[in-house]
Design an enzyme around this catalytic site. Sequence first.
Site: not given
Length: 443
Positions: A69, A71, A143
Site C-alpha cells: 500500500d 499512504d 511511531d
Amino acid sequence: MIRKFFRRVLRLGPSSEPRIIPKESHGIGREAISYGSRKVCETLQERGFAAYVVGGAVRDLLLGFRPKDFDVATDASPDDVHRVFRRSRVIGRRFKLVHVLFGEETVEVSTFRARTASETDEHGRVLRDNIYGTLEDDAIRRDFTINALYYDPSAETILDYHNGMRDLQRKSVRIVGDARARYREDPIRMLRAVRFAAKAGFAIDERTRKPIRELAPLLGNVPPSRVYEEMQKLLLSGHAAAALRQLRDEGLHHGLLPLLDVIFEQPMGERFVQLALKETDDRVRSGKSVSPAFLFAALLWHEVLAAWKKAQGAGLKPIPALFTAMDTVLDIQTDKLAIPRRFTAVMKEIWALQPRFEHRSGRRPFAFIMQERFRAGYDFLVLRSASGEASAELAQWWERFQHASESERASMLLAPQPGEHKRRRRRRRGRKDPLLPPDAAPA
C-alpha cells in the site's frame, strides 16, 4: 551543537528542519510510486496543499521490497481531500482518514496530526486523534524512525526528521520519542516493533526494546479486532516463524495472546506449528496466495485436540465432542484475538473433516472428495502426516484416490472396519386411505 545537546537530553524531539535527501542519495524515482498515490500528491499540491507519500511504503522501497500500500500525508483536512477527489470516502472515528479510489487501488490519506492527541484513556492509550497540526508535528507523532520518512514525488526528495535513513542503514528499529509514553499511547506498537524487526532482519534498539516486557499487559486494553489485524499482518509477513520467536523473547505471548501460548507451550504440537509457519512463509515469499483461516486452524489444532479428548472423557461421543471442543477453543481465543467469523467458519470445517479421512470403505470416499472444503482438509491432513501426528500411509492413500480413475478407486477401497456398520435405508410405510376403516385393506 549546544541546542542539539539540550534537545537530546530533554527529549524534545527533532529540530523543525528535516534532512532533505535527494534522489541521487536514496535512488527512488517517482515511477516507483503507485499511480494512485502519485496522482493524490500531484493533485493536492496543485491545489496549494502539501502532500507526501509516507510510512511503510517509503521504508519498503528503500529496503528493496515492493510495498503493498501507498499512504499519503497532507495538510489538507479530510473534508478538503474529500471535496478534491470525487471517488473518495471519509472513514474512521478514532482517526479520521480519507480513502481515495483509483480503479482497484485505494490510497489512504491522513491529515498531519497535532503533537498531542485529543482524547486518551487512564492508561494513556489514544482514543481519539482528530486535532490537526503541521508536518513537523506529524513527524513527531510517527511511531518508528524508519516509518517517519516523507517522499515528495514531484521533487523526488525524502524528508527525514528522525535520522530514519541512518537507522535503515544500521538495521535498527528505533521508536520516535519516549518509548514508555509511545507504547502507552498505542500498545500495538510493541507488536509492530517485532514485526518490522523480523521482516527486515533488524534489531530492536535497546531503548525501544527495554520497556516492552513491563508494558506488555497493556495489550489487554486494546480491542481484540485491532490485535487480530496486527497479528494477521505478522503471520502473513513472510517471516512469521521468526516474528513469533521474537514475540516470545520479548514476553509478549503469555496470557495476552492465547494463540501464542498454544504455539509455544504444547511440545506435541510444536513441530506441527513450525511446519505450518514455514509453509506459509514460503508461499508468501513466492507470491502465492495464503488462507488466514488455514493458518489459524493449524495454530489452534492441538488445543482443539486437547479439548476434544477432554470432552470425550466427560462422556460425549467422538463427533459431538469434537464440535464442543471447537466451540470451546474459539470462545477462549476470540476473547483476546477477534478472528472474523468468516474465517472461524472455515476453520471449523477443516477441523471437522479430519475424522472423515479415516473412512475409506463403501461410498463415503466418493462423496467426500466432492466436498467444497476437501482440498483444504486434505492439505491439513498432509501437514498432520508430515509432523508425525497422522500416518503417512493415510495421506498417500488419499493422494492416490483423488487422481485415480473410477475403477481404480473402487479397487482401492478398504473393507469396513469393526463397528463401521452400513446405514440401513428405512422402509417407507404405505399410506393408508383415511376413508377406509382401520381394519380394512385397500382394494
